[in-house]
Write an enzyme that holds these catalytic residues in place. Structure first.
Site, PDB file in Angstrom:
ATOM      1  N   HIS A 109     -29.842   9.457  50.873  1.00  0.00           N
ATOM      2  CA  HIS A 109     -31.269   9.089  50.940  1.00  0.00           C
ATOM      3  C   HIS A 109     -32.106  10.160  51.637  1.00  0.00           C
ATOM      4  O   HIS A 109     -33.046   9.858  52.367  1.00  0.00           O
ATOM      5  CB  HIS A 109     -31.448   7.740  51.648  1.00  0.00           C
ATOM      6  CG  HIS A 109     -30.742   6.601  50.980  1.00  0.00           C
ATOM      7  ND1 HIS A 109     -31.278   5.913  49.908  1.00  0.00           N
ATOM      8  CD2 HIS A 109     -29.540   6.040  51.220  1.00  0.00           C
ATOM      9  CE1 HIS A 109     -30.436   4.965  49.523  1.00  0.00           C
ATOM     10  NE2 HIS A 109     -29.365   5.028  50.299  1.00  0.00           N
TER      11      HIS A 109
ATOM     12  N   ASN B 287     -31.591  -1.354  47.769  1.00  0.00           N
ATOM     13  CA  ASN B 287     -31.802  -0.385  46.697  1.00  0.00           C
ATOM     14  C   ASN B 287     -32.684  -1.008  45.622  1.00  0.00           C
ATOM     15  O   ASN B 287     -33.059  -2.181  45.710  1.00  0.00           O
ATOM     16  CB  ASN B 287     -30.459   0.048  46.083  1.00  0.00           C
ATOM     17  CG  ASN B 287     -29.694   1.034  46.960  1.00  0.00           C
ATOM     18  OD1 ASN B 287     -30.284   1.891  47.606  1.00  0.00           O
ATOM     19  ND2 ASN B 287     -28.379   0.913  46.967  1.00  0.00           N
TER      20      ASN B 287
END
Length: 493
Positions: A63, A136
């Protein structure tokens, strides 16, 4: 407004060193004569260079590329019968939030439109401390045991010898972990390339618990459905944007908020009793599986709106630290193994990346007082606890524990033999991917086939052959269509 949109020629005061001393010159270094060497006594030079040398902190392992914004969450439906969490206690209640959206596998300079899952993280600044919802844009994940997480991420990173992306690595891994193919299918569908961050849903993915004051609980899965409507990019569109506008999603989010087009998402939960969860046809704690909305319909909870951009990207986005272990009373973890691993791993990586006192950074700091006996460490801010005792119990009045705080439920029973209880691969691991394939439209099926076959074709034939039987196990027609493309590229396959 960009940083360069500030008023011109406004007097912002005298330039100072980090210690507040006025700077006499920011243009010319002290030297011994015009042609002489620079002097070590020029503290402003040394201080400026030394700080510049340390401007970069370690990049997130996953990320790394992302964007964020501030906003609020508002309760729209009463769920106080399900949880004692105060920020969910009444309709109309608002809680400040900070959101960060991200790609997963790429580096901080990678393209926003890369084929990749998207991180969807929310920090709720509640009156009982922060709750981090760290999910997510997909309701599932590739693996279901945290022991496999480092291995999986390594396959998404760079080859240790060439330092290049290597399709052999991921298809080799997925052929040995075929339960991942459910998520792989989403990844190689057009959902793998969302049209920016504003047009995608978010999910907790894991089951969590909502806990009542009496300790009873329900399992829930959180869904955050975009009010802007879902929009995805075709592969060619995503690739073109990666070349011409690699920060496409970051720019889209920032500019939308700047012009007053504030994106929002409606929050829902799926609710299960413990008996329903344990008796369900799929393991609800296996994050490679979905819980059907036909069996457990979505129940509206609230809505969050993003209405303010960060003033400083580094301070508010790069230093933002989310962890699923940051939970308020009334929310508790489920036994999902991947979640259990993340409860440790996320704060641990923040301690490495930002330091032991990362929760003292303004973007991570709760809006309620922090009272504990943690002291010292690098970059400790504030008064470090002052003169108060740094141990407990003590005779000086606290801070003290609150036995009424509903940290965990007290109704579930955990029992069994200690051991490594293996997930066995079964037909159930292929049924939901099969259902997904058959739910796609003709055009969506063709895009999936083209995208996945095109990527498999980049791997060595040995790995192409090893993944094909698993794709055929999902659906014979699906597998045959993928195989036809691979054989067209390589008749000797």
């Amino acid at each position: 407004m960009k940083s360069t949109d500030l008023p011109l020629n406004e007097d912002l005061g005298v330039l100072t060193t980090g210690s507040g001393n006025p700077v006499q010159s920011n243009q010319t270094t002290q030297t011994a004569g015009f042609y002489g060497p620079a002097l070590l006594q020029d503290f402003h030079l040394i201080d400026k260079l030394a700080h510049f040398d340390r401007e970069r902190i370690p990049e997130r392992v996953v990320h790394a590329k992302g964007a964020g914004a501030h906003g609020y969450f508002e309760v729209t439906k009463d769920i106080s019968h399900l949880t004692c969490a105060k920020f969910l206690s009444q309709v109309g209640k608002r809680t400040p939030v900070f959101a960060r959206f991200s790609t997963v596998g790429g580096e901080s300079g990678s393209a926003d439109t890369a084929r990749d899952p998207r991180g969807f993280a929310l920090k709720f600044y509640t009156e009982e401390g922060n709750w981090d919802m760290v999910g997510n844009n997909t309701p599932i994940f590739f693996i279901r045991d945290p022991l496999k997480f480092p291995d999986f991420i390594h396959t998404q990173k760079r080859d240790p010898r060439t330092h290049l992306k290597n399709p052999d690595m991921q298809w080799d891994f997925w052929s040995h972990v075929p339960e991942a193919l459910h998520q792989v299918m989403i990844l190689f569908s057009n959902r793998g390339t969302p049209d920016g961050f504003r047009h995608m849903h978010g999910y907790s993915s894991h089951a969590l618990k909502l806990v009542r004051e009496d300790g009873s609980f329900h399992y829930v899965k959180w869904h955050f459905r975009t009010d802007q409507g879902v929009k995805n990019l075709k592969a060619a569109e995503a690739e073109a944007l990666a070349a011409t506008s690699p920060d496409y999603a970051t720019q889209d989010l920032f500019e939308a908020i700047e012009r007053g087009d504030h994106p929002s998402w409606t929050a829902y939960i799926q609710v299960m009793t413990e008996e329903e969860a344990l008796g369900y046809k799929y393991n609800p704690f296996d994050v490679t599986k979905v819980v059907s909305q036909k069996d457990f319909p979505l129940q509206e909870v609230g809505r969050f709106v993003l209405n303010r951009n960060p003033e400083n990207y580094f301070a508010e986005v790069e230093q933002a630290a989310f962890s699923p272990s940051h939970m308020v009373p009334g929310i508790a973890p489920s036994p999902d193994r991947m979640l259990q691993g993340r409860l440790f791993s996320y704060p641990d990586t923040h301690r490495h990346r930002l330091g032991a006192n990362y929760l003292q950074l303004p973007i991570n700091r709760p809006q309620v007082p922090v009272l504990n006996h943690q002291r010292d460490g690098p970059m400790s801010a504030g008064d470090n606890g002052g003169r108060l005792p740094n141990y407990e119990p003590n005779s000086f009045g606290g801070p003290h524990q609150n036995l009424r705080s509903r940290e965990i439920d007290q109704a579930s029973v955990v029992q069994g033999t200690v051991g490594r209880h293996v997930y066995e691969l079964t037909d159930d691991d292929f049924k939901q991917p099969r259902d997904l394939y058959r739910l796609l439209s003709t055009e969506e099926q063709q895009d999936l086939v083209d995208n996945i076959a095109g990527n498999i074709a980049l791997a060595k034939p040995v790995f192409q052959r090893s993944i094909l039987p698993h794709i055929k196990r999902i659906d014979e027609e699906f597998g045959a269509r993928v195989e036809a493309i691979l054989r067209a590229k390589n008749p000797d396959l």
